[in-house]
Motif scaffolding. Structure first.
Motif, PDB file in Angstrom:
ATOM      1  N   GLY A  72      -2.373  -0.038   7.027  1.00 25.71           N
ATOM      2  CA  GLY A  72      -2.776   1.506   6.675  1.00 25.71           C
ATOM      3  C   GLY A  72      -2.221   2.416   7.425  1.00 25.71           C
ATOM      4  O   GLY A  72      -1.491   3.487   7.280  1.00 25.71           O
ATOM      5  N   THR A  73      -2.607   2.318   8.904  1.00 21.75           N
ATOM      6  CA  THR A  73      -2.101   3.122   9.806  1.00 21.75           C
ATOM      7  C   THR A  73      -0.774   3.047  10.102  1.00 21.75           C
ATOM      8  O   THR A  73       0.078   4.174  10.077  1.00 21.75           O
ATOM      9  N   LYS A 114       1.179   4.900   7.151  1.00 27.90           N
ATOM     10  CA  LYS A 114       1.089   6.341   7.273  1.00 27.90           C
ATOM     11  C   LYS A 114       2.201   6.672   8.003  1.00 27.90           C
ATOM     12  O   LYS A 114       2.666   7.919   8.122  1.00 27.90           O
ATOM     13  N   GLU A 163       5.525   9.177   7.654  1.00 29.98           N
ATOM     14  CA  GLU A 163       5.835  10.581   8.416  1.00 29.98           C
ATOM     15  C   GLU A 163       7.140  10.538   9.123  1.00 29.98           C
ATOM     16  O   GLU A 163       7.819  11.550   9.159  1.00 29.98           O
ATOM     17  N   ALA A 220       5.621   2.233   1.892  1.00 34.00           N
ATOM     18  CA  ALA A 220       5.457   3.673   2.319  1.00 34.00           C
ATOM     19  C   ALA A 220       6.522   4.416   2.536  1.00 34.00           C
ATOM     20  O   ALA A 220       6.266   5.619   2.831  1.00 34.00           O
TER      21      ALA A 220
END
Length: 288
Positions: free
Chosen positions: A96-97, A100, A104, A130
């Motif tokens: 998840g980190t 993200k 970005e 992602a």
């Protein structure tokens, strides 16, 4: 370098053990680095670690002769990555980190800039969900310390593009590394083989069959392991090792990948290896 290949300008995201080590490798080979992390306190420690690793690499003759180190810029602003020719994400080993962070930085760099996730086990295609252009995403697994280990495992996800692979290959060549390409899978090759083996070595100690020193000495002198599995665990970071084993167990259900109690106890006690000053061995003070 081909005429149409731009000069490498690397952004590294995450100033921990691997982020600082990859940055030091790049700087020592003349590739400028912008390193991004969350706070100035973290970046201060990161700069110290990069400087120390550059000195070690120079003393060991591990850098190109006559090559002046490139410039390191550290910042808390992700916007500094806008001019990067490649971004290496080296944050904590949680999908998840990582997802993200990749999302970005994909928005900042735009399409066509390689997004490189430095992971020891998370499948690249999980993270590709992602980013807007999955063809730009590729995995690498640098081994610690990168300035001494000449090969890098390069993980080609199902959606990784040929252009991305070519650009990452060019970058690794500029860093004096050999790219060894593998297909996407939990743990790829190196972690899938090495980390369960370290887990088993810890189980041997846990069972009282042999001491830490005896396990490592037998593996070095009888089986040719260069450092011994438990000394290797200290170098990886026992918390990082446990995270990787959990990733492998969750995705493969192989019981050999479930972290043994001795590893878990060391993490609970803060005995994480070289970076904390104590792991399976005592290093006196934190050395990473």
């Amino acid at each position: 370098m081909p005429m149409d290949e731009p000069q490498h300008r690397l952004t590294v995201v995450g100033g921990g053990v691997m982020g600082s080590s990859i940055a030091a490798l790049a700087l020592g080979h003349g590739v400028p680095v912008t390193l991004v992390d969350l706070t100035e306190d973290v970046l201060r420690v990161t700069r110290e670690n990069v400087d120390r690793q550059l000195r070690h690499a120079q003393l060991l003759g591990a850098l190109p002769e006559g090559c002046a180190p490139a410039e390191l810029v550290t910042t808390t602003s992700p916007a500094a990555a806008a001019e990067a020719t490649a971004v290496i994400e080296a944050v904590v080993e949680f999908s998840g980190t990582k997802a993200k962070v990749l999302a970005e930085f994909a928005a900042l760099t735009g399409p066509g800039v390689p997004l490189i996730t430095n992971t020891s086990g998370i499948p690249v295609d999980e993270l590709a969900e992602a980013v807007p252009h999955p063809e730009d995403l590729v995995g690498t697994h640098f081994m610690n310390p990168p300035f001494l280990i000449k090969a890098v495992e390069v993980i080609r996800g199902p959606r990784t593009g040929e252009r991305t692979l070519a650009r990452v290959g060019s970058l690794l060549t500029a860093l004096g590394r050999t790219a060894i390409e593998v297909r996407d899978a939990p743990g790829f090759v190196t972690s899938r083989l090495l980390h369960p083996m370290i887990n088993d070595a810890a189980r041997v100690v846990e069972a009282g069959t042999a001491t830490v020193e005896a396990v490592d000495e037998l593996m070095r002198k009888c089986l040719g392991h260069p450092t011994g599995p438990l000394a290797t665990a200290d170098l990886i970071g026992i918390d990082n090792l446990v995270d990787s084993l959990n990733i492998l167990f969750e995705r493969t259900q192989d019981p050999g990948c479930r972290p043994c109690e001795l590893l878990l106890e060391k993490v609970r006690s803060g005995d994480l290896g070289r970076k904390s000053g104590r792991g399976f061995y005592d290093y006196g003070k934190a050395s990473m």
